[in-house]
Design a protein around this motif. Sequence first.
Motif, PDB file in Angstrom:
ATOM      1  N   UNK A  31      19.558  26.216  18.742  1.00 13.72           N
ATOM      2  CA  UNK A  31      19.067  25.478  19.909  1.00 13.72           C
ATOM      3  C   UNK A  31      18.044  26.290  20.691  1.00 13.72           C
ATOM      4  N   UNK A  32      17.022  25.590  21.166  1.00 10.23           N
ATOM      5  CA  UNK A  32      16.029  26.215  22.036  1.00 10.23           C
ATOM      6  C   UNK A  32      16.559  26.177  23.457  1.00 10.23           C
ATOM      7  N   UNK A  33      16.191  27.163  24.244  1.00  8.60           N
ATOM      8  CA  UNK A  33      16.668  27.237  25.622  1.00  8.60           C
ATOM      9  C   UNK A  33      15.494  27.132  26.591  1.00  8.60           C
ATOM     10  N   UNK A  34      15.595  26.204  27.519  1.00  6.13           N
ATOM     11  CA  UNK A  34      14.573  26.038  28.549  1.00  6.13           C
ATOM     12  C   UNK A  34      15.228  26.130  29.917  1.00  6.13           C
ATOM     13  N   UNK A  35      14.532  26.752  30.850  1.00  6.70           N
ATOM     14  CA  UNK A  35      15.041  26.908  32.217  1.00  6.70           C
ATOM     15  C   UNK A  35      13.982  26.419  33.197  1.00  6.70           C
ATOM     16  N   UNK A  36      14.252  26.536  34.476  1.00  7.12           N
ATOM     17  CA  UNK A  36      13.280  26.158  35.513  1.00  7.12           C
ATOM     18  C   UNK A  36      11.966  26.915  35.351  1.00  7.12           C
ATOM     19  N   UNK A  82      17.847  19.566  40.287  1.00  9.20           N
ATOM     20  CA  UNK A  82      18.374  20.821  39.737  1.00  9.20           C
ATOM     21  C   UNK A  82      18.608  20.764  38.233  1.00  9.20           C
ATOM     22  N   UNK A  83      18.310  19.618  37.629  1.00  9.00           N
ATOM     23  CA  UNK A  83      18.490  19.504  36.175  1.00  9.00           C
ATOM     24  C   UNK A  83      17.133  19.276  35.502  1.00  9.00           C
ATOM     25  N   UNK A  84      17.109  19.517  34.201  1.00  5.69           N
ATOM     26  CA  UNK A  84      15.898  19.325  33.402  1.00  5.69           C
ATOM     27  C   UNK A  84      16.139  18.210  32.386  1.00  5.69           C
ATOM     28  N   UNK A  85      15.071  17.558  31.992  1.00  3.95           N
ATOM     29  CA  UNK A  85      15.158  16.594  30.891  1.00  3.95           C
ATOM     30  C   UNK A  85      14.091  16.952  29.865  1.00  3.95           C
ATOM     31  N   UNK A  86      14.330  16.491  28.648  1.00  3.94           N
ATOM     32  CA  UNK A  86      13.470  16.881  27.534  1.00  3.94           C
ATOM     33  C   UNK A  86      13.136  15.659  26.689  1.00  3.94           C
ATOM     34  N   UNK A  87      11.938  15.650  26.154  1.00  5.46           N
ATOM     35  CA  UNK A  87      11.530  14.642  25.178  1.00  5.46           C
ATOM     36  C   UNK A  87      10.942  15.380  23.988  1.00  5.46           C
TER      37      UNK A  87
END
Length: 168
Positions: A31-36, A82-87
């Motif tokens: 899994x790739x990890x993304x943060x703020x 405070x959350x992220x979304x991904x496409x």
Amino acid sequence: LIPCDENGTPAPDAEIKTATNNAAGVAVFEALSFTQDHVSADPNTPAVYYYLVREQVGTDDTVIYSTQQYLFAITVKDNGDGSLSFEQSTYAVTAGEDGSTSVGTDMVVPVFANRLKPGALTVEKQVTGEGGDPDQEFTFKVKLTGENIGELDYTLAVPTEPDNGGDE
């Protein structure tokens, strides 16, 4: 999985991640990890990260390995809570003879299709001893080994007169 630009050109000194396919041919990457820190400073322009995927050429010299490449575009958005979304979008990448790449515009499901190199088989009939008829039909059995291969029977008829098209 190779970090790259939107044209599929790998980033210099990119860390390459690998995955091995299972018996069904499915490969799952870590899994790739993304943060703020990965979110765009402009809320109207989401951050997009690109990754190139291609098959690593194996060592089986009877296989023609796929040269197909795919570009994964991961869009990271801040939801404001405070959350992220991904496409994720996936596109086929075509390599030019000059080393350039072209990214398709239609989303695709990545598939790497390998092929077996064509083989050859020569069978020769040798008649020995007296009374043997070299022009007689004969049957032989060829047994191929490997997955999903059975036995095949062939009948070979040897022509009695060579066809030389009327020329001598």
